[in-house]
Scaffold this motif. Sequence first.
Motif, short mmCIF file in Angstrom:
data_model
loop_
_atom_site.label_atom_id
_atom_site.label_comp_id
_atom_site.label_asym_id
_atom_site.label_seq_id
_atom_site.Cartn_x
_atom_site.Cartn_y
_atom_site.Cartn_z
N PHE A 1 -3.95 10.60 1.13
CA PHE A 1 -4.62 9.58 0.72
C PHE A 1 -4.12 8.21 1.50
O PHE A 1 -3.18 8.26 2.07
CB PHE A 1 -4.21 9.34 -0.67
CG PHE A 1 -3.08 9.24 -1.16
CD1 PHE A 1 -2.27 8.26 -1.32
CD2 PHE A 1 -2.35 10.49 -1.46
CE1 PHE A 1 -0.79 8.10 -1.74
CE2 PHE A 1 -0.78 10.50 -1.92
CZ PHE A 1 0.00 9.30 -1.73
N SER B 1 -6.76 -1.26 -7.37
CA SER B 1 -5.67 -1.49 -6.48
C SER B 1 -4.52 -1.31 -7.08
O SER B 1 -3.40 -0.66 -6.40
CB SER B 1 -5.92 -2.27 -5.31
OG SER B 1 -5.66 -3.45 -5.87
N HIS C 1 0.35 8.48 -7.40
CA HIS C 1 -0.90 7.82 -6.60
C HIS C 1 -2.12 8.29 -7.73
O HIS C 1 -2.18 9.71 -7.79
CB HIS C 1 -1.14 8.53 -5.42
CG HIS C 1 -2.81 8.00 -4.64
ND1 HIS C 1 -3.04 6.61 -4.40
CD2 HIS C 1 -3.56 8.76 -4.89
CE1 HIS C 1 -4.15 6.76 -4.09
NE2 HIS C 1 -4.74 7.87 -4.16
N ASN C 2 -2.78 7.23 -8.02
CA ASN C 2 -3.88 7.76 -9.18
C ASN C 2 -5.40 7.54 -8.33
O ASN C 2 -5.31 6.67 -7.51
CB ASN C 2 -3.89 7.06 -10.32
CG ASN C 2 -2.71 7.03 -11.25
OD1 ASN C 2 -2.50 8.41 -11.74
ND2 ASN C 2 -1.78 6.19 -11.42
N ARG C 3 -6.13 8.55 -8.92
CA ARG C 3 -7.56 8.44 -8.40
C ARG C 3 -8.37 8.68 -9.53
O ARG C 3 -8.10 9.94 -9.95
CB ARG C 3 -7.85 9.40 -7.10
CG ARG C 3 -8.95 8.98 -6.15
CD ARG C 3 -8.90 10.00 -4.95
NE ARG C 3 -10.49 10.10 -4.94
CZ ARG C 3 -10.94 11.44 -4.44
NH1 ARG C 3 -9.87 12.36 -4.14
NH2 ARG C 3 -12.26 11.62 -4.33
N ALA D 1 -3.78 2.23 -8.77
CA ALA D 1 -4.02 3.24 -7.98
C ALA D 1 -2.37 3.80 -7.78
O ALA D 1 -2.05 4.80 -7.58
CB ALA D 1 -4.59 3.18 -6.72
N PHE D 2 -1.57 2.77 -7.86
CA PHE D 2 -0.01 2.98 -7.54
C PHE D 2 0.72 2.77 -8.93
O PHE D 2 0.59 2.09 -9.55
CB PHE D 2 0.39 2.07 -6.33
CG PHE D 2 1.97 2.48 -6.15
CD1 PHE D 2 2.51 3.46 -5.71
CD2 PHE D 2 3.00 1.12 -6.73
CE1 PHE D 2 3.89 3.58 -5.50
CE2 PHE D 2 4.07 1.49 -6.67
CZ PHE D 2 4.52 2.69 -5.91
N GLU E 1 0.76 -1.20 0.01
CA GLU E 1 -0.22 -0.11 0.14
C GLU E 1 0.96 1.24 -0.06
O GLU E 1 2.05 1.42 0.70
CB GLU E 1 -0.86 0.08 1.29
CG GLU E 1 -1.91 -1.15 1.34
CD GLU E 1 -2.76 -0.90 2.72
OE1 GLU E 1 -3.34 0.26 2.72
OE2 GLU E 1 -2.92 -1.96 3.27
N PHE E 2 0.52 2.38 -0.66
CA PHE E 2 1.26 3.51 -0.68
C PHE E 2 0.18 4.55 -0.26
O PHE E 2 -0.91 4.90 -0.84
CB PHE E 2 1.66 3.63 -2.02
CG PHE E 2 2.28 5.18 -2.33
CD1 PHE E 2 3.32 5.74 -1.55
CD2 PHE E 2 2.01 5.92 -3.45
CE1 PHE E 2 3.83 6.95 -1.88
CE2 PHE E 2 2.46 7.38 -3.52
CZ PHE E 2 3.31 7.51 -2.61
N HIS E 3 0.59 5.19 0.88
CA HIS E 3 -0.26 6.33 1.47
C HIS E 3 0.49 7.64 1.61
O HIS E 3 1.72 7.52 1.87
CB HIS E 3 -0.97 5.81 2.69
CG HIS E 3 -1.88 4.68 2.38
ND1 HIS E 3 -3.23 4.94 1.94
CD2 HIS E 3 -2.03 3.56 2.61
CE1 HIS E 3 -3.94 3.78 1.80
NE2 HIS E 3 -3.27 3.09 2.33
#
Lengths: 461, 461, 461
Positions: free
Chosen positions: A461, B53, B110-112, B56-57, A58-60
């Motif tokens: 995020f 998921s 990070h993509n949204r 997203a990265f 996970e990247f936050h």
Amino acid sequence: MKTKVLTLAVAAALLPTTSAWAAPTISDLEARINDLESRLTTNEQQTQQAESSASAFEFHGYARSGLLMNEHRTGATDTGPYMTAAGDLGAPVGRLGLEDTNYLEANLIHNRKLDNGSSAFFKIMLADGVETSNDWTADDSDLNVRQVYAQFSNLPSFTGAFENSTVWAGKRFDRDNFDIHFLDSDIVFLAGTGAGIYDVQMSDDWKANFSIYGRDFGSVESAGTDVENYVATMNNHIGQWQVMFSAMDSKDNEDVTDDSTATHRAKHGLHALLAYHANSFYGLQDGWSKSGVLIGSGLGAQLKAIGSDGNLNDDAKAVRAFTFGVKDINKTWSVAPALMAEYSQDRIKDNDEFKWGTFNVRVSQTFTENFEMVYEGSYQYMDLDNSVSSAKGSYYKATISPTLKLDTAAGFFERPELRFAVSYVDWSSDLDNYSVSTATGASTMGNGGETLFALQMETWF
Amino acid sequence: MKTKVLTLAVAAALLPTTSAWAAPTISDLEARINDLESRLTTNEQQTQQAESSASAFEFHGYARSGLLMNEHRTGATDTGPYMTAAGDLGAPVGRLGLEDTNYLEANLIHNRKLDNGSSAFFKIMLADGVETSNDWTADDSDLNVRQVYAQFSNLPSFTGAFENSTVWAGKRFDRDNFDIHFLDSDIVFLAGTGAGIYDVQMSDDWKANFSIYGRDFGSVESAGTDVENYVATMNNHIGQWQVMFSAMDSKDNEDVTDDSTATHRAKHGLHALLAYHANSFYGLQDGWSKSGVLIGSGLGAQLKAIGSDGNLNDDAKAVRAFTFGVKDINKTWSVAPALMAEYSQDRIKDNDEFKWGTFNVRVSQTFTENFEMVYEGSYQYMDLDNSVSSAKGSYYKATISPTLKLDTAAGFFERPELRFAVSYVDWSSDLDNYSVSTATGASTMGNGGETLFALQMETWF
Amino acid sequence: MKTKVLTLAVAAALLPTTSAWAAPTISDLEARINDLESRLTTNEQQTQQAESSASAFEFHGYARSGLLMNEHRTGATDTGPYMTAAGDLGAPVGRLGLEDTNYLEANLIHNRKLDNGSSAFFKIMLADGVETSNDWTADDSDLNVRQVYAQFSNLPSFTGAFENSTVWAGKRFDRDNFDIHFLDSDIVFLAGTGAGIYDVQMSDDWKANFSIYGRDFGSVESAGTDVENYVATMNNHIGQWQVMFSAMDSKDNEDVTDDSTATHRAKHGLHALLAYHANSFYGLQDGWSKSGVLIGSGLGAQLKAIGSDGNLNDDAKAVRAFTFGVKDINKTWSVAPALMAEYSQDRIKDNDEFKWGTFNVRVSQTFTENFEMVYEGSYQYMDLDNSVSSAKGSYYKATISPTLKLDTAAGFFERPELRFAVSYVDWSSDLDNYSVSTATGASTMGNGGETLFALQMETWF
């Protein structure tokens, strides 16, 4: 013989109009179904793999970056939520439009899950904060590792009161820290290196956390000092109430000396927090609010960053009250007021006495799905006496900020935000040359009456 | 009764030869189809999750790392594409076989994405560059954050000319920077902290970008100086033409002084680029080329890294021309020539005058799917007068480099490359002890006539 | 006409009891199967995408972080596996319960795979090690890039002996380094910047690696020195035997001088390793063991970190022997003994002579799926003569460590571990003020007889 004929008849009867040539038999279909089933089984396994390898990482993060310019078209690097004379005491003002730093936190997380439901979580946090606008910042870089820890959840060996508890060790920010975002101030910021356990079920609606955190006063490598402070904490959640106790011990702290050192540096500290986490905005719907009181003595007189400040007097006393909340008034307007005030005495030098109080309100006005106007007003009163000299007065800030978001309907805490902000800041001239520190050449507020222009990105995020 | 019999008959008739025992009925098949459909629906959802998921990265980067040794079996740390006396002016030579640094850029993204198609993009770039060959480089580390920004695309509130535009804020390299890879030189390198908008549709084939970037002259923390320079840019793409205008303003820059400071440091600057991006190699197929002119004055006289240099004279003038391209001649041979030349005067000191021109050509000869020979020849002419002393002469380099790639057929820009390189470099002795800087003890080229051996990895992804 | 009737009859007969209304015909089922097949095909492609984008990135790491306190409730920063007087010579003791540092390695990996099976692998390793317990460590940070390299595998152009070989370039830890984890000591640690090839098939059960690594003595930027050392290595795996030869050359090393420099700094070095990798614990099942001898001269006398130490005498000689293994005795008990001993002379100064030997044993006792007790005993004998002064004596450590794991059944190397540890360390008083270094003010062991309390997380993945 007869069945043969019958079959053909049936087949002919079942002939789909779409079919170009011959009718499929049931065995044809069965073969295709067999094929589909085996393909799907394979695909399900591959999906599992892809899902688990994707969820293992996970990247936050959190980041803000932008430009700050004053009306003289020069950088304004002495601004920020802790820009006032009381800032040295941890007194914040509204942050909107004051931040010149490029700050980021990047969290790299590794998850591991066993079939029995138990799991291991590992986190690294890289962080950096610089003022320079340049792209190559090697000379200014503060890039460092703020967190590195591992924790276990749902261990089968943990039963009874510990059944749902989480155990951890390493360097971390405590899970239950919470903040007033608009002031860039945590209510409590418990952090350091140690170990602990979360969510021990003491009774039906009482959960407790226990932890030991180590801190260092000063920098081990650069300053050569290495005074350790150990903080033991019990943090209780009883319904919507939070009751937190911390005791700290730093054996060698009294031996440290520097030019602005406390009259008699404390060796021990006590700290307590009582807070109420309400699901409503002071009784109103469509909102929430949090209120509470913190009190501390000795090393516990640093009420926010528990145990992080070694330069406190052995009989330092401090008490802080806070309340803040967020309320959606209607589809267009939302409001978020915040209040924080502190009284402390004998804090650094015998007979010093510091009073400050901050009131801040942020308001957002939605125009479109992507555009809103954000307004912030901030006021801080200071009455500061460092036992040598004293000053008294007020700080004012007004900010207006046109803001772009992906979805304004998602509210105050939706990010990223791309914002332009214009702020006017001013304060009582009595505060201009005052410093809480008695050290020679300590920095002061300087003169007020400045207009600030900001271009900024903020995200998490 | 009768149908019963018939059924059995039909069933028997439909009995697949593979089936071990009884014939499946249509309802058997229907049940299996129902089962397949529900399994597939679940699986489709899980695939969606895994896909989102995973997307997203993103991890992207550039890196080069390797050894450089001269014929005396010692390190050659004074080499590189900016090794010549004109290198201080931004005059590059062919890079192949000259690089001793271990340099990397690691992008964490990070993509949204919302269902309405609008999206948020967030990027952090970590970068480091060291010369040491050691694995523990804490004492030499330049690890720093070069980019941290967020941008929005396809915002529903953006309509008309803005419908397809992208808006951003933070610290970044401008999206439309482009370079001559073989010279390790950008044509323009616009970067810093600010905000902007891309792809505003001015007319059918005219798109424009608008941005404001802040820069700092010197280092805020280490040097204590904090002179800000603000760069406003309009960058136009009209068909294959690019027209870019930048104006900059640095109010306090004239007050800065150091031992090699400009005669009268500029407070303002203007900069312009005219470029043509051709889909052909100067009219020939299987290639492309780019050509253009840059011109600047005052702070704009740093033609590449716009607004990054504060040590420029207030009436500095500079003009630069460039052209380069890539052409696949056949399955075996490809060629990439590049030309860059600059004239500048009153650049740092009144009456200084600098002329330089670089011609470079890289040629690749494919042998197998994984092996190619790469050749590079580089020549630079310099005529340098810093107003105190002058020098004139030429620099030569010839390199041959056996290279391994995953797929040589993918061309010049396929990476990673693992390469060995032997280079011979020499230059006019007139240049040996010359420095563009008038500062005492400024570094010089030293003596030429050196053979260099390189082992290097280079990649980007 | 007749078939019509028959059909209806058959349809009725096949009517599934679940069906609410009419019987599906074969063509109905066929349509649903067609639909299923097209959906599944789409889903399979999406799964492929998700899988490949997930597998393109990998995150791996190692980390330990925790608190270390002595019985005086102060930090114990002078402890660790290299805390003894012989530690300067690379003599380790058992690490359990002695580590005060927060150390981490974070690997960011990018994979690329072609359909022909060839692949490219790219790795960056970020690492940091600090002693401070604080969360903001910018002043103490050692964050740096320890590895950045690329490698190719299964290149179609590589045939014959090279068919299964892997080729690489950049900065890396050699793939075949191996360590005694319990001593925090590699057997060989070959690392630096260079290039090489793995797994060249010399004969049926003989594989060889060839590499060239560059090292720097001292720090390029900070110390300004830049003495390069080049290490050429051939590393052979013949069955379970490993035979490794390294030769090194550092032309300018003899010119370096500092206050503790060698009598005559070596310019060359030779190094050899002979090791046996056994699949059994010295013949016993349910375990493994490794044993071997290292020998070196000149720059090769740094037997572990090959070619990393420039401060070695030109006729330095050193020999080291090691053996260690891991054995699961039963479901409850496991044991891991380790032995390492070294003799070296004329190492730094003419006529110096150093002997040391370490015996360490770690034992684990499983209680539940998540809890085990870990015990470690460590002994080291030292007989040290730096040619000026000498000391002789022993070091002892005993540690008991209650440990939490996700799955204790997975054995000694299952991580993460969350541990509490109590250790008692003591040594001969003769060693208290002794230092291997002849530099003035070199640090010494100080007094023994200390009890240490540790809270620590350790993980790798």
